[in-house]
Design a protein around this motif. Structure first.
Motif, PDB file in Angstrom:
ATOM      1  N   ILE A  29       1.153   4.145  -2.886  1.00 38.74           N
ATOM      2  CA  ILE A  29       0.922   5.555  -2.549  1.00 38.74           C
ATOM      3  C   ILE A  29       2.135   6.405  -2.910  1.00 38.74           C
ATOM      4  O   ILE A  29       2.008   7.514  -3.439  1.00 38.74           O
ATOM      5  CB  ILE A  29       0.590   5.705  -1.050  1.00 38.74           C
ATOM      6  CG1 ILE A  29      -0.770   5.071  -0.747  1.00 38.74           C
ATOM      7  CG2 ILE A  29       0.596   7.177  -0.633  1.00 38.74           C
ATOM      8  CD1 ILE A  29      -1.051   4.961   0.730  1.00 38.74           C
ATOM      9  N   THR A  61      -4.570   7.207   4.670  1.00 41.33           N
ATOM     10  CA  THR A  61      -4.660   5.873   4.074  1.00 41.33           C
ATOM     11  C   THR A  61      -4.398   4.750   5.067  1.00 41.33           C
ATOM     12  O   THR A  61      -5.033   3.695   4.972  1.00 41.33           O
ATOM     13  CB  THR A  61      -3.685   5.748   2.895  1.00 41.33           C
ATOM     14  OG1 THR A  61      -2.368   6.115   3.320  1.00 41.33           O
ATOM     15  CG2 THR A  61      -4.109   6.643   1.742  1.00 41.33           C
ATOM     16  N   VAL A 107      -9.324   9.141  -1.722  1.00 43.52           N
ATOM     17  CA  VAL A 107      -8.195   9.784  -1.021  1.00 43.52           C
ATOM     18  C   VAL A 107      -6.928   9.666  -1.859  1.00 43.52           C
ATOM     19  O   VAL A 107      -6.172  10.635  -2.027  1.00 43.52           O
ATOM     20  CB  VAL A 107      -7.990   9.149   0.371  1.00 43.52           C
ATOM     21  CG1 VAL A 107      -6.664   9.601   0.975  1.00 43.52           C
ATOM     22  CG2 VAL A 107      -9.129   9.536   1.294  1.00 43.52           C
ATOM     23  N   THR A 108      -6.680   8.465  -2.391  1.00 42.36           N
ATOM     24  CA  THR A 108      -5.501   8.261  -3.225  1.00 42.36           C
ATOM     25  C   THR A 108      -5.554   9.142  -4.466  1.00 42.36           C
ATOM     26  O   THR A 108      -4.545   9.740  -4.873  1.00 42.36           O
ATOM     27  CB  THR A 108      -5.399   6.781  -3.650  1.00 42.36           C
ATOM     28  OG1 THR A 108      -5.361   5.954  -2.488  1.00 42.36           O
ATOM     29  CG2 THR A 108      -4.135   6.537  -4.466  1.00 42.36           C
ATOM     30  N   SER A 152      -0.612  11.916   3.071  1.00 43.19           N
ATOM     31  CA  SER A 152      -1.547  10.906   2.567  1.00 43.19           C
ATOM     32  C   SER A 152      -1.599   9.684   3.470  1.00 43.19           C
ATOM     33  O   SER A 152      -2.644   9.066   3.632  1.00 43.19           O
ATOM     34  CB  SER A 152      -1.167  10.495   1.140  1.00 43.19           C
ATOM     35  OG  SER A 152       0.063   9.805   1.117  1.00 43.19           O
ATOM     36  N   VAL A 175      -6.697   1.542   5.556  1.00 47.54           N
ATOM     37  CA  VAL A 175      -6.219   0.176   5.317  1.00 47.54           C
ATOM     38  C   VAL A 175      -6.570  -0.713   6.506  1.00 47.54           C
ATOM     39  O   VAL A 175      -7.017  -1.853   6.338  1.00 47.54           O
ATOM     40  CB  VAL A 175      -4.695   0.163   5.068  1.00 47.54           C
ATOM     41  CG1 VAL A 175      -4.153  -1.268   5.100  1.00 47.54           C
ATOM     42  CG2 VAL A 175      -4.372   0.813   3.728  1.00 47.54           C
ATOM     43  N   THR A 183       0.829  -1.207   0.000  1.00 48.90           N
ATOM     44  CA  THR A 183       0.000   0.000   0.000  1.00 48.90           C
ATOM     45  C   THR A 183       0.862   1.255   0.000  1.00 48.90           C
ATOM     46  O   THR A 183       0.633   2.194  -0.777  1.00 48.90           O
ATOM     47  CB  THR A 183      -0.932   0.009   1.221  1.00 48.90           C
ATOM     48  OG1 THR A 183      -1.774  -1.140   1.182  1.00 48.90           O
ATOM     49  CG2 THR A 183      -1.786   1.272   1.250  1.00 48.90           C
ATOM     50  N   LEU A 218     -10.805   4.926   0.068  1.00 45.35           N
ATOM     51  CA  LEU A 218      -9.378   4.797  -0.196  1.00 45.35           C
ATOM     52  C   LEU A 218      -9.048   5.234  -1.625  1.00 45.35           C
ATOM     53  O   LEU A 218      -8.049   5.924  -1.860  1.00 45.35           O
ATOM     54  CB  LEU A 218      -8.934   3.348   0.031  1.00 45.35           C
ATOM     55  CG  LEU A 218      -7.430   3.071  -0.028  1.00 45.35           C
ATOM     56  CD1 LEU A 218      -6.691   3.901   1.014  1.00 45.35           C
ATOM     57  CD2 LEU A 218      -7.153   1.589   0.182  1.00 45.35           C
TER      58      LEU A 218
END
Length: 247
Positions: free
Chosen positions: A90, A147, A171-172, A143, A151, A86, A168
């Protein structure tokens, strides 16, 4: 919704511009190749050492029965790998744009010239690199504040399989869009705070660019081609967001 569609359209325009200039596409792909190699190497190293790391983070299980100790450490290993993957996804765009800041600054200049957009300041190589690294690290750190909790929430039954993936993704997409417009805004002397404020006024526009870009960049190897396309779309979004800014 109109802004969102416009953002998606700018991504498509970025694709068209890159197809018309294979040299720019290659120039923008080189940093993505380097980032892919670095992150892949990190994940391979993690897999090699995953057993030791899982034991390191679960010392409380040392005296447990073998079955329970193994189950806990397999779970810890899966969570560690998932977290690393993850973070890698990101940080991919931020790291690529930071490493390739001088390259992307050249692309931004060429796109602005070809489209007749207001030119920005030409940044020296080391200044472009420094701004890219500093801005990229700041955006990744910010971020992760959003995140990582998402997660973790992803392991909650039902909620983790419905609401969390959507949040998610959004936001990403938002932070990805911030990264994609950064070079165009740095060329205009804008701070990271000013960039966020400007883009927040056109959040739909940012999400329209960031959502398809981030989803495609999550596909191995595809990201190498998508990054220069998304960045070109970011230049267009940056100028569009500035149109309604107070003078």
């Amino acid at each position: 919704m109109r802004d969102f569609i416009t953002g998606v359209r700018f991504f498509g325009r970025g694709l068209g511009i890159m197809l018309q200039s294979p040299r720019l596409l290659l120039l923008g792909a080189l940093p993505a190749v380097l980032t892919t190699l670095l992150l892949t190497g990190g994940l391979v190293a993690l897999v090699i050492w995953i057993d030791d790391l899982a034991a390191l983070v679960t010392p409380f299980a040392d005296d447990w029965a073998s079955t329970w100790r193994t189950a806990v450490r397999i779970t810890a290993g899966v969570l560690l790998f998932g977290a690393a993957l993850t973070v890698g996804l990101i940080s991919f765009s931020a790291l690529t744009l930071a490493i390739g800041a001088p390259f992307y600054e050249s692309i931004a200049e060429k796109v602005e010239d070809d489209l007749g957009l207001a030119p920005g300041e030409d940044l020296p190589f080391w200044r472009a690199l420094g701004l890219g690294l500093r801005g990229g690290l700041a955006l990744v750190a910010r971020s992760l504040l959003f995140t990582i909790p998402l997660v973790i929430a992803g392991f909650v039954p039902v909620l983790g399989q419905t609401v969390v993936p959507v949040l998610l993704a959004l936001v990403t997409a938002w932070f990805f869009a911030l990264e994609l417009v950064a070079v165009a805004y740095y060329r205009r002397g804008m701070t990271l705070k000013e960039q966020r404020t400007t883009l927040a006024r056109r959040r739909g526009l940012a999400l329209g660019l960031g959502l398809p870009s981030s989803l495609l960049c999550a596909i191995p190897l595809v990201a190498i081609v998508v990054m220069p396309i998304a960045f070109t779309g970011g230049v267009l979004v940056a100028h569009e967001a500035l149109r309604n800014e107070p003078k």
